[in-house]
Design a protein around this motif. Structure first.
Motif, PDB file in Angstrom:
ATOM      1  N   UNK A  44      53.170  38.799  64.831  1.00 44.29           N
ATOM      2  CA  UNK A  44      54.014  37.607  64.815  1.00 44.29           C
ATOM      3  C   UNK A  44      55.471  38.059  64.701  1.00 44.29           C
ATOM      4  N   UNK A  45      56.260  37.748  65.713  1.00 41.01           N
ATOM      5  CA  UNK A  45      57.677  38.123  65.727  1.00 41.01           C
ATOM      6  C   UNK A  45      58.515  36.915  65.325  1.00 41.01           C
ATOM      7  N   UNK A  46      59.478  37.146  64.444  1.00 41.17           N
ATOM      8  CA  UNK A  46      60.301  36.057  63.932  1.00 41.17           C
ATOM      9  C   UNK A  46      61.681  36.586  63.563  1.00 41.17           C
ATOM     10  N   UNK A  47      62.514  35.695  63.032  1.00 40.06           N
ATOM     11  CA  UNK A  47      63.854  36.059  62.570  1.00 40.06           C
ATOM     12  C   UNK A  47      63.892  35.850  61.064  1.00 40.06           C
ATOM     13  N   UNK A  48      64.320  36.864  60.322  1.00 41.86           N
ATOM     14  CA  UNK A  48      64.319  36.751  58.863  1.00 41.86           C
ATOM     15  C   UNK A  48      65.505  35.913  58.376  1.00 41.86           C
ATOM     16  N   UNK A  49      65.655  35.807  57.062  1.00 49.12           N
ATOM     17  CA  UNK A  49      66.691  34.954  56.482  1.00 49.12           C
ATOM     18  C   UNK A  49      68.100  35.449  56.778  1.00 49.12           C
ATOM     19  N   UNK A  50      68.211  36.719  57.150  1.00 49.69           N
ATOM     20  CA  UNK A  50      69.526  37.274  57.486  1.00 49.69           C
ATOM     21  C   UNK A  50      69.799  37.226  58.978  1.00 49.69           C
ATOM     22  N   UNK A  51      68.870  36.615  59.735  1.00 49.98           N
ATOM     23  CA  UNK A  51      69.057  36.481  61.173  1.00 49.98           C
ATOM     24  C   UNK A  51      68.662  37.714  61.958  1.00 49.98           C
ATOM     25  N   UNK A  52      67.963  38.653  61.316  1.00 49.84           N
ATOM     26  CA  UNK A  52      67.562  39.878  62.000  1.00 49.84           C
ATOM     27  C   UNK A  52      66.123  39.758  62.496  1.00 49.84           C
ATOM     28  N   UNK A  53      65.833  40.370  63.665  1.00 50.84           N
ATOM     29  CA  UNK A  53      64.459  40.331  64.179  1.00 50.84           C
ATOM     30  C   UNK A  53      63.499  41.038  63.220  1.00 50.84           C
ATOM     31  N   UNK A  54      62.325  40.461  63.049  1.00 51.33           N
ATOM     32  CA  UNK A  54      61.299  41.034  62.172  1.00 51.33           C
ATOM     33  C   UNK A  54      59.935  40.692  62.748  1.00 51.33           C
ATOM     34  N   UNK A  55      58.908  41.335  62.218  1.00 53.27           N
ATOM     35  CA  UNK A  55      57.543  41.070  62.689  1.00 53.27           C
ATOM     36  C   UNK A  55      56.554  41.430  61.590  1.00 53.27           C
ATOM     37  N   UNK A  56      55.336  40.901  61.699  1.00 45.39           N
ATOM     38  CA  UNK A  56      54.273  41.280  60.780  1.00 45.39           C
ATOM     39  C   UNK A  56      52.932  41.144  61.477  1.00 45.39           C
ATOM     40  N   UNK A  57      52.009  42.038  61.082  1.00 39.77           N
ATOM     41  CA  UNK A  57      50.651  42.027  61.622  1.00 39.77           C
ATOM     42  C   UNK A  57      49.812  41.016  60.843  1.00 39.77           C
ATOM     43  N   UNK A  58      49.146  40.124  61.567  1.00 44.99           N
ATOM     44  CA  UNK A  58      48.360  39.073  60.929  1.00 44.99           C
ATOM     45  C   UNK A  58      46.984  38.964  61.590  1.00 44.99           C
ATOM     46  N   UNK A  59      45.980  38.537  60.835  1.00 44.28           N
ATOM     47  CA  UNK A  59      44.674  38.281  61.455  1.00 44.28           C
ATOM     48  C   UNK A  59      44.732  37.037  62.339  1.00 44.28           C
ATOM     49  N   UNK A  60      44.119  37.117  63.489  1.00 45.56           N
ATOM     50  CA  UNK A  60      44.074  35.981  64.412  1.00 45.56           C
ATOM     51  C   UNK A  60      42.812  35.182  64.110  1.00 45.56           C
ATOM     52  N   UNK A  61      42.951  34.174  63.250  1.00 42.10           N
ATOM     53  CA  UNK A  61      41.805  33.398  62.789  1.00 42.10           C
ATOM     54  C   UNK A  61      41.533  32.211  63.705  1.00 42.10           C
ATOM     55  N   UNK A  62      40.442  31.518  63.405  1.00 41.04           N
ATOM     56  CA  UNK A  62      40.140  30.284  64.140  1.00 41.04           C
ATOM     57  C   UNK A  62      41.274  29.280  64.007  1.00 41.04           C
ATOM     58  N   UNK A  63      41.899  29.225  62.835  1.00 36.75           N
ATOM     59  CA  UNK A  63      42.997  28.276  62.620  1.00 36.75           C
ATOM     60  C   UNK A  63      44.215  28.642  63.448  1.00 36.75           C
ATOM     61  N   UNK A  64      44.524  29.943  63.576  1.00 35.49           N
ATOM     62  CA  UNK A  64      45.680  30.360  64.392  1.00 35.49           C
ATOM     63  C   UNK A  64      45.473  29.971  65.848  1.00 35.49           C
ATOM     64  N   UNK A  65      44.220  30.103  66.312  1.00 34.20           N
ATOM     65  CA  UNK A  65      43.931  29.679  67.687  1.00 34.20           C
ATOM     66  C   UNK A  65      44.008  28.159  67.803  1.00 34.20           C
ATOM     67  N   UNK A  66      43.395  27.444  66.869  1.00 31.34           N
ATOM     68  CA  UNK A  66      43.328  25.984  66.962  1.00 31.34           C
ATOM     69  C   UNK A  66      44.706  25.341  66.883  1.00 31.34           C
ATOM     70  N   UNK A  67      45.643  26.016  66.205  1.00 29.76           N
ATOM     71  CA  UNK A  67      46.994  25.451  66.079  1.00 29.76           C
ATOM     72  C   UNK A  67      47.693  25.340  67.429  1.00 29.76           C
ATOM     73  N   UNK A  68      47.200  26.075  68.440  1.00 26.25           N
ATOM     74  CA  UNK A  68      47.807  26.016  69.776  1.00 26.25           C
ATOM     75  C   UNK A  68      47.128  24.971  70.657  1.00 26.25           C
ATOM     76  N   UNK A  69      46.075  24.319  70.119  1.00 29.02           N
ATOM     77  CA  UNK A  69      45.337  23.325  70.885  1.00 29.02           C
ATOM     78  C   UNK A  69      45.726  21.919  70.412  1.00 29.02           C
ATOM     79  N   UNK A  70      46.113  21.067  71.357  1.00 23.53           N
ATOM     80  CA  UNK A  70      46.542  19.704  71.017  1.00 23.53           C
ATOM     81  C   UNK A  70      45.428  18.931  70.320  1.00 23.53           C
TER      82      UNK A  70
END
Length: 345
Positions: free
Chosen positions: A30-56
């Motif tokens: 997961x790539x994001x921008x931290x509180x200081x505006x700098x690019x950051x990332x973290x490794x996360x498990x891809x769960x059923x909920x992470x998939x379902x969040x992309x489904x309307x």
């Protein structure tokens, strides 16, 4: 599923297409921008909920949590699913997402989504059982007891064999040494000296007490002919007292050198030639990764199969991936993949 792959279901069913067969969940970055505006990332498990969040159709099961609501009772979804009933009391599951400005957000997840994840995990476990990758605990216990009994039997047999060999060595090795020493002593004087001569020389050595007459020998002057040769132990013991006779070293046991283990070629990548095509990292991001220059290297050769190493080598447009030798000798269809790996090694 290949019905012609074998007579058992586990032979016919293959889960090789999954890049994380041994994990509860696959992972993603997961790539994001931290509180200081700098690019950051973290490794996360891809769960059923992470998939379902992309489904309307599942949108009603998620709601954003403002930062003021973030507290210790909020638990990552994959951890909440692993909790028992009592551990879940008072806890609230969430998943990480990113807002429109790429900052981190937490999305609350409904209990219905937890139940769906549990159902999917059960289904995945059953698939792995059918493919022969998971063994039920009851079967493990049964097999463990049988294996333990078999191992104990083999150990007992080895122990008995070892004790028998030790007893045989104790009985025969001293006599073998005595025989060789006697043969060496008899060879003194171009083989013309007899056992009687050796004993006579031993008796005449200054500082040694006479050892008495030698029974079974006739004649004088050391030229007698043995009517009955003395025992090997007596010959060696007597001859060993004569300082005038050259010493003969007893042979020492030299164990045979152990055979060297098979040499194994580790998989590797010519990283400096990488074109960053994403072929290998898309195939298995746990096995392949990019360095700081966005050039590929093998992150963990045990995080996938030998088949995936070969497939990555075949897909690589630069031809820089070398699968090496298989790390798991029990992998399915190994002969086929070894053959396909040859052009890249």
């Amino acid at each position: 599923y290949d019905p012609d792959a074998g007579s058992d279901l586990a032979d016919c069913l293959s889960l090789d297409g999954n890049p994380a067969v041994d994990d509860v969940w696959p992972s993603y970055t997961l790539e994001y921008v931290d509180d200081e505006g700098k690019p950051a990332s973290m490794e996360l498990p891809l769960t059923t909920a992470d998939w379902a969040a992309t489904e309307v159709r599942f949108r009603k099961n998620f709601s954003p949590a403002s930062r003021v609501e973030w507290d210790e009772d909020m638990v990552p979804f994959h951890e909440f699913v692993r909790f028992g009933h009592e551990e879940r009391v008072g806890k609230k599951p969430f998943i990480w997402t990113v807002a429109a400005d790429r900052t981190l957000e937490r999305m609350r997840v409904s209990i219905e989504m937890v139940q769906l994840a549990e159902d999917r995990l059960l289904f995945w476990h059953q698939l792995k059982e059918m493919a022969g990758l998971d063994v039920p605990e009851s079967v493990q216990d049964s097999l463990g007891q049988a294996a333990e009994a078999e191992l104990e039997g083999k150990l007992e047999a080895l122990r008995a064999e070892y004790e028998a060999k030790i007893a045989d060595l104790k009985a025969t090795y001293p006599r073998a040494i005595a025989r060789r020493m006697a043969e060496g002593l008899l060879a003194i004087g171009d083989g013309q000296m007899t056992v009687a001569d050796l004993l006579t020389r031993a008796q005449s050595t200054r500082g040694l007490e006479p050892i008495g007459p030698v029974a079974g020998f006739e004649g004088t002057g050391g030229a007698g002919v043995a009517a009955a040769p003395p025992s090997e132990e007596a010959a060696v013991a007597s001859a060993g007292l004569a300082s005038a006779a050259p010493a003969v070293a007893a042979p020492t046991a030299t164990p045979e050198a152990e055979e060297d283990g098979d040499l194994r070629m580790e998989p590797w990548i010519e990283t400096m030639r990488c074109t960053s095509c994403n072929e290998c990292t898309n195939l298995n991001p746990r096995m392949f990764a990019y360095d700081d220059n966005k050039q590929a290297y093998i992150k963990d050769p045990h995080a996938g199969t030998f088949a995936q190493l070969v497939q990555a080598a075949e897909r690589c447009p630069a031809g820089i991936i070398h699968p090496g030798d298989p790390l798991n000798e029990r992998e399915k269809d190994l002969d086929k993949w070894i053959k396909r790996a040859e052009p890249f090694n």
